[in-house]
Scaffold this motif. Sequence first.
Motif, PDB file in Angstrom:
ATOM      1  N   GLY A  67       0.815  -1.214   0.000  1.00  0.00           N
ATOM      2  CA  GLY A  67       0.000   0.000   0.000  1.00  0.00           C
ATOM      3  C   GLY A  67       0.844   1.258   0.000  1.00  0.00           C
ATOM      4  N   HIS A  68       2.041   1.201  -0.616  1.00  0.00           N
ATOM      5  CA  HIS A  68       2.915   2.365  -0.571  1.00  0.00           C
ATOM      6  C   HIS A  68       2.385   3.547  -1.382  1.00  0.00           C
ATOM      7  CE1 HIS A  68       5.971   1.257   2.135  1.00  0.00           C
ATOM      8  NE2 HIS A  68       6.899   2.050   1.627  1.00  0.00           N
ATOM      9  N   ALA A  69       1.412   3.290  -2.251  1.00  0.00           N
ATOM     10  CA  ALA A  69       0.791   4.407  -2.969  1.00  0.00           C
ATOM     11  C   ALA A  69       0.190   5.399  -1.979  1.00  0.00           C
ATOM     12  CB  ALA A  69      -0.281   3.887  -3.919  1.00  0.00           C
ATOM     13  N   LEU A  70      -0.187   4.909  -0.793  1.00  0.00           N
ATOM     14  CA  LEU A  70      -0.735   5.788   0.242  1.00  0.00           C
ATOM     15  C   LEU A  70       0.210   6.944   0.540  1.00  0.00           C
ATOM     16  CD1 LEU A  70      -2.759   6.434   2.550  1.00  0.00           C
ATOM     17  CD2 LEU A  70      -1.508   4.820   3.965  1.00  0.00           C
ATOM     18  N   TYR A  71       1.500   6.632   0.755  1.00  0.00           N
ATOM     19  CA  TYR A  71       2.453   7.671   1.158  1.00  0.00           C
ATOM     20  C   TYR A  71       2.806   8.569  -0.039  1.00  0.00           C
ATOM     21  CZ  TYR A  71       2.658   3.933   4.521  1.00  0.00           C
ATOM     22  OH  TYR A  71       2.304   2.941   5.396  1.00  0.00           O
ATOM     23  N   ALA A 101       2.800  11.988   5.767  1.00  0.00           N
ATOM     24  CA  ALA A 101       3.028  10.608   5.339  1.00  0.00           C
ATOM     25  C   ALA A 101       3.628   9.779   6.468  1.00  0.00           C
ATOM     26  CB  ALA A 101       3.925  10.571   4.106  1.00  0.00           C
ATOM     27  N   VAL A 102       4.548  10.377   7.217  1.00  0.00           N
ATOM     28  CA  VAL A 102       5.149   9.652   8.348  1.00  0.00           C
ATOM     29  C   VAL A 102       4.073   9.333   9.388  1.00  0.00           C
ATOM     30  CG1 VAL A 102       6.726   9.861  10.308  1.00  0.00           C
ATOM     31  CG2 VAL A 102       7.474  10.519   8.023  1.00  0.00           C
ATOM     32  N   LEU A 103       3.201  10.320   9.615  1.00  0.00           N
ATOM     33  CA  LEU A 103       2.100  10.090  10.554  1.00  0.00           C
ATOM     34  C   LEU A 103       1.232   8.919  10.075  1.00  0.00           C
ATOM     35  CD1 LEU A 103       0.681  11.205  13.111  1.00  0.00           C
ATOM     36  CD2 LEU A 103      -0.820  12.476  11.561  1.00  0.00           C
ATOM     37  N   ALA A 104       0.896   8.946   8.774  1.00  0.00           N
ATOM     38  CA  ALA A 104       0.084   7.853   8.211  1.00  0.00           C
ATOM     39  C   ALA A 104       0.817   6.526   8.370  1.00  0.00           C
ATOM     40  CB  ALA A 104      -0.233   8.121   6.745  1.00  0.00           C
ATOM     41  N   CYS A 217      11.961  -0.829  16.100  1.00  0.00           N
ATOM     42  CA  CYS A 217      12.709  -0.918  14.843  1.00  0.00           C
ATOM     43  C   CYS A 217      11.771  -0.958  13.641  1.00  0.00           C
ATOM     44  CB  CYS A 217      13.596  -2.156  14.835  1.00  0.00           C
ATOM     45  SG  CYS A 217      14.977  -2.028  15.969  1.00  0.00           S
ATOM     46  N   LYS A 218      10.673  -1.707  13.767  1.00  0.00           N
ATOM     47  CA  LYS A 218       9.712  -1.766  12.655  1.00  0.00           C
ATOM     48  C   LYS A 218       9.095  -0.392  12.428  1.00  0.00           C
ATOM     49  CE  LYS A 218       8.023  -6.555  13.161  1.00  0.00           C
ATOM     50  NZ  LYS A 218       6.840  -7.288  13.633  1.00  0.00           N
ATOM     51  N   MET A 219       8.781   0.308  13.530  1.00  0.00           N
ATOM     52  CA  MET A 219       8.179   1.642  13.404  1.00  0.00           C
ATOM     53  C   MET A 219       9.140   2.601  12.698  1.00  0.00           C
ATOM     54  SD  MET A 219       5.119   1.694  14.537  1.00  0.00           S
ATOM     55  CE  MET A 219       4.656   3.371  14.957  1.00  0.00           C
ATOM     56  N   ALA A 223       8.488   4.525   9.153  1.00  0.00           N
ATOM     57  CA  ALA A 223       8.539   5.987   9.130  1.00  0.00           C
ATOM     58  C   ALA A 223       9.513   6.476   8.065  1.00  0.00           C
ATOM     59  CB  ALA A 223       8.938   6.518  10.507  1.00  0.00           C
ATOM     60  N   ILE A 224      10.716   5.897   8.024  1.00  0.00           N
ATOM     61  CA  ILE A 224      11.704   6.323   7.027  1.00  0.00           C
ATOM     62  C   ILE A 224      11.188   6.014   5.620  1.00  0.00           C
ATOM     63  CG2 ILE A 224      14.039   5.964   6.147  1.00  0.00           C
ATOM     64  CD1 ILE A 224      14.931   5.316   8.958  1.00  0.00           C
ATOM     65  N   SER A 225      10.631   4.815   5.469  1.00  0.00           N
ATOM     66  CA  SER A 225      10.134   4.404   4.162  1.00  0.00           C
ATOM     67  C   SER A 225       9.009   5.330   3.685  1.00  0.00           C
ATOM     68  CB  SER A 225       9.630   2.958   4.257  1.00  0.00           C
ATOM     69  OG  SER A 225       9.267   2.480   3.005  1.00  0.00           O
ATOM     70  N   ALA A 226       8.095   5.674   4.588  1.00  0.00           N
ATOM     71  CA  ALA A 226       6.986   6.560   4.222  1.00  0.00           C
ATOM     72  C   ALA A 226       7.500   7.950   3.872  1.00  0.00           C
ATOM     73  CB  ALA A 226       5.975   6.642   5.372  1.00  0.00           C
ATOM     74  N   ALA A 227       8.489   8.437   4.638  1.00  0.00           N
ATOM     75  CA  ALA A 227       9.026   9.773   4.379  1.00  0.00           C
ATOM     76  C   ALA A 227       9.635   9.848   2.982  1.00  0.00           C
ATOM     77  CB  ALA A 227      10.071  10.113   5.435  1.00  0.00           C
ATOM     78  N   LEU A 228      10.466   8.872   2.642  1.00  0.00           N
ATOM     79  CA  LEU A 228      11.112   8.880   1.322  1.00  0.00           C
ATOM     80  C   LEU A 228      10.066   8.738   0.216  1.00  0.00           C
ATOM     81  CD1 LEU A 228      14.265   6.668   1.988  1.00  0.00           C
ATOM     82  CD2 LEU A 228      14.152   9.149   1.789  1.00  0.00           C
ATOM     83  N   THR A 229       9.091   7.847   0.434  1.00  0.00           N
ATOM     84  CA  THR A 229       8.055   7.640  -0.582  1.00  0.00           C
ATOM     85  C   THR A 229       7.241   8.915  -0.787  1.00  0.00           C
ATOM     86  OG1 THR A 229       7.950   5.369   0.178  1.00  0.00           O
ATOM     87  CG2 THR A 229       6.225   6.085  -1.308  1.00  0.00           C
ATOM     88  N   ALA A 230       7.008   9.668   0.311  1.00  0.00           N
ATOM     89  CA  ALA A 230       6.271  10.923   0.184  1.00  0.00           C
ATOM     90  C   ALA A 230       7.046  11.914  -0.681  1.00  0.00           C
ATOM     91  CB  ALA A 230       6.007  11.514   1.569  1.00  0.00           C
ATOM     92  N   LEU A 231       8.373  11.960  -0.511  1.00  0.00           N
ATOM     93  CA  LEU A 231       9.187  12.844  -1.352  1.00  0.00           C
ATOM     94  C   LEU A 231       9.034  12.460  -2.826  1.00  0.00           C
ATOM     95  CD1 LEU A 231      12.513  13.281   0.651  1.00  0.00           C
ATOM     96  CD2 LEU A 231      10.671  14.934   0.312  1.00  0.00           C
TER      97      LEU A 231
END
Lengths: 333, 292
Positions: A67-71, A101-104, A217-219, A223-231
């Motif tokens: 569901g990375h399209a979300l970010y 996106a990080v919040l999501a 660690c999972k969180m 968070a990092i993955s969502a941040a980069l995907t948002a960019l």
Amino acid sequence: MSIVRLLIGGATPRALALLAALLAFLVAAPAFLGPYALSVAILILYFAFVGQAWNIMMGFAGQLSLGHALYAGLGGYIAAGLFFHYGIGPWVGAFVAVAVAVLAGCIVGYLGFRFSLAGVYFALLTIAFSEFTRIAFDHWTWAGGSGGLFLKVQGGVTDILNLRGGATLFYYAILILAVGAFVLCRLLLESRLGRYWLAIREDAEAAQAVGVPVFRCKMIAIAISAALTALAGVWNAFYYNNLFPETAFAMGRSIEITLAPIIGGLGTLFGPIVGAVVLTGMGELFTDLTEHLKISGLKQIFYGLALLVIVIWRPAGVWPWLAKRLGVEERGR
Amino acid sequence: MDFALAFAQAITKGLLTGMVYGLMALGLSVIFGVMRVVNFAHGEIMVVGMYLAWLGFELAGVSPLVSLPAIALLFFAAGYALQAGLITPFINRPEHQQFLLLLAIAILLVNVCLVLAGPDARGVQSEAMFDSYAIGPLVLDAVRVHAALAAIAIAGLLWAFFTRTRTGKSIRAAADNHMSALVVGLDVRRLYAFTFGVGSACVGAAGALMITIVPVNPFLAAEYTLLAFVIVIVGGLGSMTGALLGGLLIGVSEAVAGLLLQPSLKSMFSFGLLILVLLLRPQGLFGGKAGT
């Protein structure tokens, strides 16, 4: 010095030379590539970047997100909406976009990991959140609803402050993002956190037992993955100048993000890059082949066949095989 | 009073459509329950079934209800071959590799449909479409009633297969304990192929029923895949009754959401339900064992 050692430690001189040549080529590319080749290069870099972001979750920490399209969608919509409604440029908007996106990501992660959903169940949770958001955006008038959100296109203007300009500007923007993500991932993998992630990926229960803070660690990974995907989403919105919920949050978009790292080689740094080259190259090749036939769907059939061949022939990805051929396998791994 | 009637109408309509949803989800549930392989091409197989039934009607005037057994048989053979030929080597592979394999199959199926039939919606239109049954003030579409009855009958057959026949019982044994099934000499590979065949036959039959209610286009495939996932998770992955009841629940919730809210919001309801179930009761509303 230590950062340099972290970055290049373990790599053979031959690998470093090849990497330097690749980087030099990428920096100089707009000078000699035609408009079409440049647009293909942009696409490759985009998928390499967003694949790198997804790889942090799946390749490093072993959490399958479909569901990375979300970010990406949230990032694009927020930066584009702020620019469209209030004239706030994407350099500021990107911060808001990343924060949302990080919040999501943290909400999805918190719910998923707290209730220890794993594998397919976690993947379905990510799909559900993405689909839920898609329908919400369909009915949200601030974001243009299902009619979409459009950014004004000004021909010939280069305005770096507002990320308005031609293909070269966007090429360098995505190149910087892709190189930055690559370096970040390398540093992460070499860090304590990176080792923790690999431990969780291999066996979460054993990792927990030896004192790895699994949940935290999972969180951090999501968070990092969502941040980069948002960019990537912000970049995408300003490059294409339009956004529709049906495409921005589509499951197809999420799947697209996962393909380059899976095809290239999950959990490897070069996997997303090699996968992006293979996939984009295949896509363009099949477009050329089927263009004059005017049959919609034919290109996708070739694409599906190619995926089938790759997953049967190289289930662990193309990169591990290619690295052996190039003689650039890392020492001690 | 008018509203109460419209509400009752929506609920019965949802229940009838939900039976067909349930049959579709049953196919997914059987495949996952036995092999732990998530069939990401499920909606695509469904859409192929819908196209075949439509084709039978267009070319030969055969009603989908009549061509259903032939389609189910064909899908059983195709599913058997697919499992035996392509999927077996992937049974013990990591999830993402199975995902990629089935995704490739899904892309192939849906685009073959697109190339052959085009992007336009194709429906089965006959006079019977306008027939209806009246129960008191309630009016039920005849096609929906027939589809629901057929779905119930097929689910009953499936239940009989899994509880009464030797092959069905062996499949359940292999699902319960893979290793012991091997030890007592069951041919697990053949049973797996049989299972994928049965699951495909279910969803092919569901497709033949669905085409009598909804016109088909290639882009429905991804929607049905998602819908089938939602239903089996809500009902409980691997549970047969769960899949059927989940189908009814989603059918009704869609119909009611379409009545009370905008029709375009109906799937938001289903996804909201999915999120709640995943978090609060991941084994599903009707599943007995905890999901792992």
